[in-house]
Design a protein around this motif. Structure first.
Motif, short mmCIF file in Angstrom:
data_model
loop_
_atom_site.label_atom_id
_atom_site.label_comp_id
_atom_site.label_asym_id
_atom_site.label_seq_id
_atom_site.Cartn_x
_atom_site.Cartn_y
_atom_site.Cartn_z
N GLY A 223 -37.82 -46.31 -23.89
CA GLY A 223 -38.02 -47.26 -22.94
C GLY A 223 -37.87 -46.50 -21.58
O GLY A 223 -36.91 -46.24 -21.16
N MET A 224 -38.86 -46.13 -20.76
CA MET A 224 -38.93 -45.19 -19.70
C MET A 224 -38.33 -44.21 -20.16
O MET A 224 -38.80 -43.33 -21.04
CB MET A 224 -38.13 -45.93 -18.55
N GLY A 225 -37.12 -43.69 -19.76
CA GLY A 225 -36.53 -42.66 -20.01
C GLY A 225 -35.35 -42.43 -20.92
O GLY A 225 -34.63 -41.82 -21.27
N THR A 226 -35.33 -43.67 -21.68
CA THR A 226 -34.16 -44.24 -22.14
C THR A 226 -34.75 -44.16 -24.25
O THR A 226 -35.20 -44.97 -24.24
CB THR A 226 -33.48 -45.52 -22.10
N SER A 227 -33.87 -43.41 -24.81
CA SER A 227 -34.37 -43.48 -26.17
C SER A 227 -33.69 -44.43 -26.81
O SER A 227 -32.86 -45.12 -26.31
CB SER A 227 -33.67 -42.11 -26.77
N VAL A 228 -34.41 -44.92 -27.83
CA VAL A 228 -34.22 -46.14 -28.54
C VAL A 228 -32.59 -46.32 -29.02
O VAL A 228 -31.86 -47.25 -29.07
CB VAL A 228 -35.13 -46.43 -29.65
N GLU A 229 -32.03 -44.75 -29.35
CA GLU A 229 -30.77 -44.88 -29.89
C GLU A 229 -29.99 -45.05 -28.69
O GLU A 229 -28.61 -45.79 -28.85
CB GLU A 229 -30.25 -43.37 -30.31
N ARG A 230 -30.26 -44.78 -27.49
CA ARG A 230 -29.25 -45.02 -26.31
C ARG A 230 -29.46 -46.57 -25.81
O ARG A 230 -28.49 -47.16 -25.19
CB ARG A 230 -29.63 -44.16 -25.14
N ALA A 231 -30.62 -47.10 -26.15
CA ALA A 231 -30.89 -48.39 -25.68
C ALA A 231 -30.40 -49.61 -26.48
O ALA A 231 -30.00 -50.75 -26.11
CB ALA A 231 -32.32 -48.47 -25.41
N SER A 232 -30.70 -49.40 -28.03
CA SER A 232 -30.22 -50.42 -28.75
C SER A 232 -29.34 -50.51 -29.76
O SER A 232 -29.30 -49.36 -30.28
CB SER A 232 -31.77 -50.54 -29.58
N ALA A 233 -28.41 -51.56 -29.84
CA ALA A 233 -27.42 -51.53 -31.20
C ALA A 233 -28.22 -51.53 -32.20
O ALA A 233 -27.76 -51.06 -33.32
CB ALA A 233 -26.46 -52.81 -30.63
N SER A 234 -29.47 -52.20 -32.46
CA SER A 234 -30.13 -52.17 -33.62
C SER A 234 -31.44 -51.48 -33.35
O SER A 234 -32.24 -52.09 -32.39
CB SER A 234 -30.25 -53.25 -34.33
N THR A 235 -31.85 -50.61 -33.89
CA THR A 235 -33.32 -49.97 -33.52
C THR A 235 -34.12 -50.53 -34.86
O THR A 235 -35.25 -49.84 -34.91
CB THR A 235 -33.18 -48.34 -33.67
N ASP A 236 -33.69 -51.42 -35.79
CA ASP A 236 -34.85 -51.94 -36.66
C ASP A 236 -35.42 -53.00 -35.95
O ASP A 236 -35.21 -54.53 -36.22
CB ASP A 236 -33.83 -52.43 -37.87
N TYR A 237 -36.45 -52.76 -35.09
CA TYR A 237 -37.03 -53.95 -34.24
C TYR A 237 -37.80 -54.83 -35.04
O TYR A 237 -37.69 -56.17 -34.62
CB TYR A 237 -38.08 -53.48 -33.10
N TYR A 238 -38.22 -54.62 -36.25
CA TYR A 238 -38.66 -55.56 -37.09
C TYR A 238 -37.98 -56.58 -37.68
O TYR A 238 -38.34 -57.63 -38.28
CB TYR A 238 -39.64 -54.84 -38.18
N LYS A 239 -36.68 -56.20 -37.76
CA LYS A 239 -35.31 -57.30 -38.07
C LYS A 239 -35.07 -57.95 -36.95
O LYS A 239 -34.35 -59.02 -37.28
CB LYS A 239 -34.36 -56.62 -38.62
N ARG A 240 -35.41 -57.74 -35.68
CA ARG A 240 -34.70 -58.61 -34.46
C ARG A 240 -35.11 -59.79 -34.35
O ARG A 240 -34.53 -60.68 -33.84
CB ARG A 240 -34.97 -57.78 -33.29
N GLY A 241 -36.00 -60.41 -35.13
CA GLY A 241 -36.56 -61.76 -35.17
C GLY A 241 -35.65 -62.53 -36.20
O GLY A 241 -35.73 -63.77 -36.00
N ASP A 242 -34.65 -61.81 -36.59
CA ASP A 242 -33.61 -62.50 -37.45
C ASP A 242 -34.24 -63.57 -38.57
O ASP A 242 -34.64 -63.22 -39.58
CB ASP A 242 -32.60 -63.39 -36.59
N PHE A 243 -34.24 -64.66 -38.03
CA PHE A 243 -34.96 -65.67 -39.01
C PHE A 243 -36.27 -65.68 -39.11
O PHE A 243 -37.06 -66.38 -39.70
CB PHE A 243 -34.67 -67.30 -38.42
N ILE A 244 -36.91 -64.74 -38.14
CA ILE A 244 -38.48 -64.63 -38.39
C ILE A 244 -38.68 -63.14 -39.21
O ILE A 244 -38.33 -62.35 -39.06
CB ILE A 244 -39.22 -64.33 -36.94
N PRO A 245 -39.67 -63.19 -40.29
CA PRO A 245 -40.11 -62.19 -41.01
C PRO A 245 -40.66 -61.38 -40.32
O PRO A 245 -41.16 -61.44 -39.26
CB PRO A 245 -40.99 -62.97 -42.06
N GLY A 246 -40.36 -59.84 -40.99
CA GLY A 246 -41.00 -58.77 -40.10
C GLY A 246 -41.39 -57.74 -41.17
O GLY A 246 -40.91 -57.60 -42.16
N LEU A 247 -42.30 -56.88 -40.48
CA LEU A 247 -42.42 -55.58 -40.90
C LEU A 247 -42.66 -54.48 -40.14
O LEU A 247 -43.05 -54.57 -38.90
CB LEU A 247 -44.00 -55.70 -42.14
#
Lengths: 385, 338
Positions: A223-247
């Motif tokens: 995200g700009m100059g920030t890697s996902v590891e430094r930006a997100s507590a969880s990098t499983d973005y497809y799971k971040r919808g919680d109650f919304i299914p993801g792939l």
């Protein structure tokens, strides 16, 4: 029997890396796809994707066009003919091409500021895109929008404020549901926007109301100059919808993207509510033209992606490997594309800037002309719808 | 699913039914309608008139929730895709969280797209000071929104304003910020038969002279219009004749009406509930100075405004944070030099 042979032949190609011997090859092919990661889904998209020669060439054409257009924009920017913001999409072409291949023109799409690729896949010509970037009257927004504000029927930009497009996309999906037209809205955002509060507000309402919205996270790892590891507590973005299914699928493979999007679109059209897709992809350029893109990642990393996972090369090699097209044909397409991009750039640099009389127009829709204050009290300008 | 969603969004507030405005009880005499009922009736009629019109917001219909940025963005997106949402804020203070969607997604889009993408949406809700809700719930947003091109900003005072302006706002193809006033909701006003007809609209951008006068012009909007009229009544007894203008619309400002009045009375006092700096009164001063009415002024324009502080809670403090009738009377006399 024939198809069985084809599958085996392909598998062998994969293992041995050798080109297949030609047979009756110019028709359809079955490709095995890597399994995709699922969240709250019993099953995902089919593991095999069919690709016809026509489709393959079309996807190649689309991706190559976007690639060359973005590289041309890079060039024009360095020549200072394009100014301001310019967020380039090269590397991510499979996402735009794959998504468009899976939806209908009557479906809707909205994205953030890395939007030139989608502007093209949604029907705007390279000429109008480049002319918008150079701020000319022949631009898709008559020079008034610029890089981040290009629009087309059923394409809602191009949005500059990070994450703001996500609630908008759900609103568009709401309109689809309300009007009962069986259309869906594809709403894109990046890994950088994935932690924004308004996304979670939107996920909640979309789920409650079962809006036909396909939320797609284009995870290009930075995200700009920030890697996902430094930006997100969880990098499983497809799971971040919680109650919304993801792939989550490989966003560098146009067929993976297409199949996943088809699956997601069907999910929405069946009235099951929203769904989240994460596309793992990569951008070759920095965040924007003012970011060289090498202070937070290595040149080696960029080079590795280019050589091993470039979406255009991957598709080309596959088709060559299965003898679905020849090297010459691809060359011809490349030449044709280069010509079109060159001509478009010509237009974009020679078309005049919008006339000053247009300065105040398009403030209001369907309204009588109004007076607009200029820079001083004696400057009374006119605005028409 | 679609049908039930439609019902949800189109049912409106569970308000008391409006008084029997449509049936045999109504005769030639004008009837009393509260601002709240005028608004609800206008909403009902517009919801019925156009299928694309629907309500969305906090505590609207059956939806209990407060997800401001989210629902505001959803409303704007729906407007972009062909519907005509009425996005309701519990108060405009909450709109401050969603203001990016109002300005950057709604107001600017038609321009940025060079006319390709209209956004027919109404943002409505109570604005400004209420009673005892303290600092975070009492701000007036008239100046904030009126600052931005691409928005129309209206501020009704009475029931007729509320009804006519809301209908116009809903029928307008552009983003309209509709600033209501909580303290006015329960106030009844006489409404003529004409104003109760289904297609009664009040044009945006036109002020109304509520009271003709010769000595001094008072310009105001929303609740303060009532205060101005009350002040005018008191001043009349002392021989001071006030002309009271109800702006009705903040943006675009009806400068012509103000100038015409000033050229007649030669004195101007602006009255608003919001803070003084960079506010509605400040804009009126600037516009009058720049225009033809300046040479007709016998005294500088006076601004009567809310006190330049966050709104306190204690009643005595709150009462003294907004213009009272005595403040208007005092300012009129000072301006006239009497």
């Amino acid at each position: 029997m024939k198809t069985m042979l084809a599958i085996i032949s392909n598998a062998l190609c994969r293992i041995t890396g050798k080109n297949a011997v030609s047979g009756s090859i110019r028709t359809q092919r079955f490709w095995t796809e890597p399994k995709c990661d699922l969240h709250s889904l019993e099953a995902g998209p089919p593991e095999k994707a069919e690709l016809t020669r026509e489709q393959g060439l079309q996807y190649y054409h689309t991706m190559q066009m976007v690639r060359r257009m973005e590289l041309k924009a890079d060039q024009l920017y360095k020549q200072k003919i394009i100014r301001g913001f310019c967020h380039l999409y090269d590397g991510q072409e499979a996402c735009a091409a794959g998504i468009e291949a899976a939806i209908n023109p009557s479906d809707h799409l909205i994205t953030a500021y890395r939007a030139h690729g989608y502007t093209y896949t949604r029907g705007v010509s390279v000429k109008e895109i480049l002319a918008e970037l150079t701020g000319r009257k022949g631009g898709v927004a008559k020079g008034k929008g610029g890089s981040m504000h290009m629009y087309a029927p059923h394409f809602y930009g191009g949005n500059g404020i990070v994450g703001a497009q996500v609630p908008l996309g759900a609103g568009i999906a709401l309109a689809c549901q309300y009007q009962g037209n069986n259309q869906i809205c594809v709403t894109l955002y990046g890994d950088g926007a994935a932690n924004q509060g308004q996304l979670f507000e939107t996920f909640n309402m979309a789920a409650l109301w079962k809006l036909p919205c396909v939320f797609i996270c284009e995870n290009n790892k930075y995200g700009m100059g920030t890697s996902v590891e430094r930006a997100s507590a969880s990098t499983d973005y497809y799971k971040r919808g919680d109650f919304i299914p993801g792939l989550r699928v490989d966003g560098m493979d146009v067929l993976c993207v297409r199949e996943a999007t088809k699956f997601a679109a069907d999910h929405c059209r069946a009235g099951k509510g929203p769904i989240i897709m994460e596309l793992q992809t990569y951008r070759y350029h920095g965040h924007s033209m003012s970011d060289p893109g090498v202070s937070y990642r290595t040149r080696e990393e960029i080079q590795e992606v280019r050589s091993k996972s470039d979406p255009i090369s991957m598709l080309k090699e596959r088709m060559l490997g299965a003898n679905m097209a020849s090297v010459e044909e691809f060359k011809e397409i490349d030449i044709e594309i280069r010509k079109e991009v060159e001509e478009s750039a010509q237009f974009a640099t020679s078309d005049p800037e919008p006339p000053l009389e247009e300065l105040c127009n398009h403030i209001f829709s369907n309204s009588p002309p109004l007076e607009v204050r200029g820079t001083n009290p004696w400057s009374k300008l006119k605005s028409v719808s | 699913m679609a049908t039930s969603l439609k019902c949800l969004l189109r049912s409106g507030k569970e308000a008391a039914a409006a008084p029997a405005v449509g049936d045999a009880n109504r005769d030639l005499a004008a009837i009393q309608v509260t601002v709240r009922d005028a608004l609800n009736q206008a909403l009902d009629e517009e919801l019925e008139r156009d299928e694309r019109v629907f309500l969305l917001g906090e505590e609207v219909a059956q939806y209990d929730g407060a997800y401001k940025m989210g629902f505001t963005g959803i409303a704007v997106g729906a407007a972009m895709a062909g519907l005509r949402p009425i996005c309701e804020f519990m108060t405009f203070n909450f709109s401050m969280q969603a203001i990016d969607q109002v300005i950057n997604s709604a107001a600017k889009t038609y321009y940025m797209s060079a006319g390709q993408q209209p956004v027919p949406i109404v943002f409505r809700g109570p604005n400004g000071a209420s009673a005892g809700v303290a600092a975070q719930h009492s701000q007036c947003f008239a100046a904030w929104y009126a600052h931005c091109p691409g928005l129309k900003v209206v501020s009704p005072w009475n029931a007729e304003d509320a009804r006519g302006l809301l209908k116009t706002a809903i029928r307008d193809d552009n983003p309209v910020v509709f600033l209501e006033n909580e303290l006015m909701y329960g106030v009844p006003f006489e409404m003529s038969e004409e104003s109760l007809s289904k297609d009664f609209t009040i044009p945006i951008g036109k002020a109304k002279i509520e009271r003709q006068g010769a000595h001094i012009t008072l310009v105001s909007h929303s609740r303060m219009v009532g205060h101005c009229l009350d002040a005018a009544a008191v001043l009349a007894k002392e021989g001071i004749d006030c002309e009271v203008i109800n702006l009705r619309t903040i943006r675009p400002l009806d400068v012509e009406c103000i100038e015409g009045s000033v050229m007649k009375t030669n004195h101007l006092v602006t009255v608003e509930g919001g803070w003084p700096q960079f506010g509605v009164g400040a804009e009126i001063c600037a516009r009058v100075m720049e225009g033809s009415a300046f040479n007709y002024l016998d005294a500088p324009v006076t601004r009567v405004t809310g006190v330049d502080i966050p709104m306190p809670y204690a009643k005595i403090l709150e009462d003294n944070s907004v213009p009272q009738i005595k403040d208007i009377i005092f300012s009129v006399k000072k301006t006239l030099g009497v």
